[in-house]
Design an enzyme around this catalytic site. Structure first.
Site, short mmCIF file in Angstrom:
data_model
loop_
_atom_site.label_atom_id
_atom_site.label_comp_id
_atom_site.label_asym_id
_atom_site.label_seq_id
_atom_site.Cartn_x
_atom_site.Cartn_y
_atom_site.Cartn_z
N ALA A 276 7.92 -47.54 -36.97
CA ALA A 276 8.49 -48.60 -36.12
C ALA A 276 7.70 -49.91 -36.21
CB ALA A 276 8.55 -48.13 -34.68
N PHE A 277 6.42 -49.81 -36.49
CA PHE A 277 5.56 -51.01 -36.53
C PHE A 277 5.69 -51.78 -37.84
CE2 PHE A 277 2.41 -49.92 -39.74
CZ PHE A 277 2.73 -48.59 -39.95
N THR B 120 9.96 -43.87 -29.66
CA THR B 120 9.13 -44.61 -30.63
C THR B 120 7.72 -44.78 -30.08
OG1 THR B 120 9.83 -46.71 -29.68
CG2 THR B 120 11.05 -45.96 -31.63
N GLU C 285 1.57 -34.97 -36.00
CA GLU C 285 1.84 -35.90 -37.10
C GLU C 285 0.78 -35.85 -38.18
OE1 GLU C 285 2.58 -39.83 -35.77
OE2 GLU C 285 4.38 -39.26 -34.69
N ARG D 73 4.99 -42.12 -28.34
CA ARG D 73 4.06 -41.12 -28.84
C ARG D 73 4.71 -39.73 -28.75
NH1 ARG D 73 2.06 -44.36 -31.23
NH2 ARG D 73 0.02 -45.35 -31.05
N HIS E 152 7.02 -42.49 -38.30
CA HIS E 152 6.11 -43.37 -37.53
C HIS E 152 6.06 -44.74 -38.19
CE1 HIS E 152 2.76 -43.12 -34.37
NE2 HIS E 152 3.18 -44.36 -34.50
N ILE F 227 6.78 -53.80 -25.29
CA ILE F 227 7.90 -53.29 -26.09
C ILE F 227 9.11 -53.01 -25.21
CG2 ILE F 227 8.65 -51.41 -27.63
CD1 ILE F 227 5.66 -51.23 -28.55
N ASP G 105 10.72 -41.58 -33.82
CA ASP G 105 9.83 -42.19 -34.81
C ASP G 105 8.46 -41.51 -34.74
OD1 ASP G 105 9.23 -44.19 -36.82
OD2 ASP G 105 7.90 -45.09 -35.33
P1 NAI Z 1 2.13 -51.85 -22.95
O1 NAI Z 1 0.76 -51.44 -22.57
O2 NAI Z 1 2.45 -53.30 -23.06
O3 NAI Z 1 3.18 -51.21 -21.92
C1 NAI Z 1 3.18 -49.87 -21.54
C2 NAI Z 1 3.89 -49.77 -20.21
O4 NAI Z 1 4.07 -48.38 -19.91
C3 NAI Z 1 3.10 -50.38 -19.03
O5 NAI Z 1 3.94 -51.22 -18.28
C4 NAI Z 1 2.67 -49.16 -18.22
O6 NAI Z 1 2.56 -49.44 -16.83
C5 NAI Z 1 3.81 -48.21 -18.51
N1 NAI Z 1 3.54 -46.80 -18.25
C6 NAI Z 1 2.37 -46.14 -18.27
N2 NAI Z 1 2.56 -44.84 -17.97
C7 NAI Z 1 3.89 -44.69 -17.73
C8 NAI Z 1 4.71 -43.60 -17.36
N3 NAI Z 1 4.19 -42.38 -17.18
N4 NAI Z 1 6.04 -43.81 -17.18
C9 NAI Z 1 6.57 -45.04 -17.38
N5 NAI Z 1 5.83 -46.11 -17.71
C10 NAI Z 1 4.51 -45.93 -17.91
O7 NAI Z 1 2.43 -51.09 -24.34
P2 NAI Z 1 3.46 -51.51 -25.46
O8 NAI Z 1 2.82 -52.49 -26.38
O9 NAI Z 1 4.77 -51.82 -24.85
O10 NAI Z 1 3.56 -50.14 -26.30
C11 NAI Z 1 4.12 -48.97 -25.72
C12 NAI Z 1 3.77 -47.79 -26.61
O11 NAI Z 1 4.43 -47.91 -27.87
C13 NAI Z 1 2.29 -47.71 -27.03
O12 NAI Z 1 1.49 -47.14 -26.03
C14 NAI Z 1 2.33 -46.87 -28.25
O13 NAI Z 1 2.23 -45.52 -27.85
C15 NAI Z 1 3.73 -47.13 -28.82
N6 NAI Z 1 3.70 -47.82 -30.12
C16 NAI Z 1 4.34 -47.22 -31.17
C17 NAI Z 1 4.35 -47.80 -32.41
C18 NAI Z 1 5.10 -47.18 -33.55
O14 NAI Z 1 4.92 -47.61 -34.69
N7 NAI Z 1 5.94 -46.19 -33.31
C19 NAI Z 1 3.62 -49.05 -32.67
C20 NAI Z 1 3.02 -49.64 -31.47
C21 NAI Z 1 3.06 -49.02 -30.26
#
Ligand code: NAI
Length: 325
Positions: free
Chosen positions: A299-300, A227, A258, A229, A297, A150, A253
């Site tokens: 965004a998805f 967006t 929640e 957690r 919540h 993302i 978001d």
């Molecule tokens: P991803 O796993 O592809 O990328 C997460 C990145 O965050 C990784 O590069 C990781 O190294 C990095 N990371 C881990 N801890 C960190 C920290 N303390 N500081 C900075 N970077 C850190 O995950 P993706 O798919 O990009 O999703 C990110 C988050 O988006 C998910 O974990 C989920 O919480 C959230 N999400 C929210 C949705 C919504 O509807 N609001 C829907 C889908 C995901």
């Protein structure tokens, strides 16, 4: 191959009709649980969404040897029991890489151009510009916390707006800075320098309240978007930071608590958890502030993301891909 598709939404019937002639799909509006497991009799596979409860009793009575979760999370399936029964369980590991990034930008633009206030004003019959002056994104610095799927899509979008992008990640990716045109910095530097901060990292044991009093002190009138957690942001400290103008405006978001809103499919399985009344109160304080906008919540939640889930589920049924047990 016969598939029982539970938790069906109307659009899925039309979308999937004729997609794959080798599959015979029967749709059920209801969720699958121990009280209606007989509906799955005679099917080779079941496809379920998070309200279905695939516990030990369901798995014992299931004819199918494949359970396809139409979600990333699979807490609603007893995996151990599934393995005991020789039933494969699969999920949809990624579906919203661009979808969530677009929503984050929607929040950024809503705040930078005061779009919700402008709409509200017109709805109240006022057609003037007072109080609606926003700011350009071009030339501003965007701080992206987390450069996974993302975060990378957010950087691509920001490039289209001619923003300068900095990012932090404990696991920086080789070659990504050159590929996407941004610079990795420490989270501390990011918070000091960015005009707009957007969070795209998972919530882990190590980064609960990643942004709290100390971090907000580093920020000077920034725009904050979350967006990812709710638990990444200390809500009480955010309210203080808004009062003190460390944060100018926030678009959220996700909230710390929640349990009263619908959740995204990745975490819906956690909804049973106890709700914390203090956090609920703080969330309500945020909801009532003019300098905070909140989406539920959501965004998805795009047509294409939902279609990607359906497509991946069909592939999972056909090829037993993305198994998690
Ligand atoms: P991803 O796993 O592809 O990328 C997460 C990145 O965050 C990784 O590069 C990781 O190294 C990095 N990371 C881990 N801890 C960190 C920290 N303390 N500081 C900075 N970077 C850190 O995950 P993706 O798919 O990009 O999703 C990110 C988050 O988006 C998910 O974990 C989920 O919480 C959230 N999400 C929210 C949705 C919504 O509807 N609001 C829907 C889908 C995901």
């Amino acid at each position: 191959m016969k598939v029982a598709w539970f938790d069906t939404e109307e659009w899925e019937k039309e979308y999937l009709s004729g997609k794959n002639p080798n599959l015979e799909i029967e749709f059920f509006k209801e969720s699958l649980n121990e009280n209606n497991v007989e509906k799955a009799a005679g099917f080779d596979a079941v496809a379920v969404f998070v309200p279905s409860e695939i516990n030990a009793s369901v798995l014992e009575d299931l004819d199918a040897d494949l359970v396809c979760c139409r979600s990333t999370g699979f807490d609603h399936v007893d995996l151990e029991k599934a393995s005991e029964e020789d039933i494969d369980v699969c999920n949809v590991p990624a579906y919203g890489g661009t979808t969530v990034a677009e929503h984050a930008f929607g929040l950024i633009l809503s705040l930078s151009r005061k779009i919700p206030e402008a709409v509200e004003k017109v709805e109240e019959g006022e057609f003037d510009h007072s109080g609606l002056r926003g700011f350009d994104l071009k030339g501003k610095t965007l701080g992206v916390v987390g450069t996974g799927t993302i975060g990378q899509n957010v950087i691509r979008i920001a490039n289209g707006f001619d923003m300068d992008v900095i990012a932090s990640d404990p696991y920086p990716k080789d070659g990504l800075e050159e590929e996407l045109g941004f610079m990795y910095v420490s989270t501390e530097d990011l918070l000091k320098k960015a005009d707009v901060v957007t969070l795209h990292c998972p919530l882990t044991d190590d980064n609960h309240h990643l942004l709290s009093r100390e971090e907000f002190e580093l920020m000077d009138g920034s725009l904050l978007v979350n967006t990812a957690r709710g638990g990444l942001v200390d809500t009480e400290a955010l309210i203080e930071a808004l009062e003190k103008d460390n944060i100018q405006v926030a678009g959220l978001d996700v909230l710390e608590e929640e349990c009263y809103v619908e959740d995204d499919i990745e975490v819906m399985g956690d909804l049973e958890e106890e709700c914390d009344p203090k956090l609920i109160l703080e969330d309500h304080i945020l909801m009532n502030r003019d300098d905070v906008i909140i989406t539920p919540h959501n965004a998805f939640n795009s047509i294409e993301a939902m279609q990607r889930i359906a497509d991946t589920t069909i592939e999972n049924v056909e090829n037993r891909e993305n198994t998690v047990n």
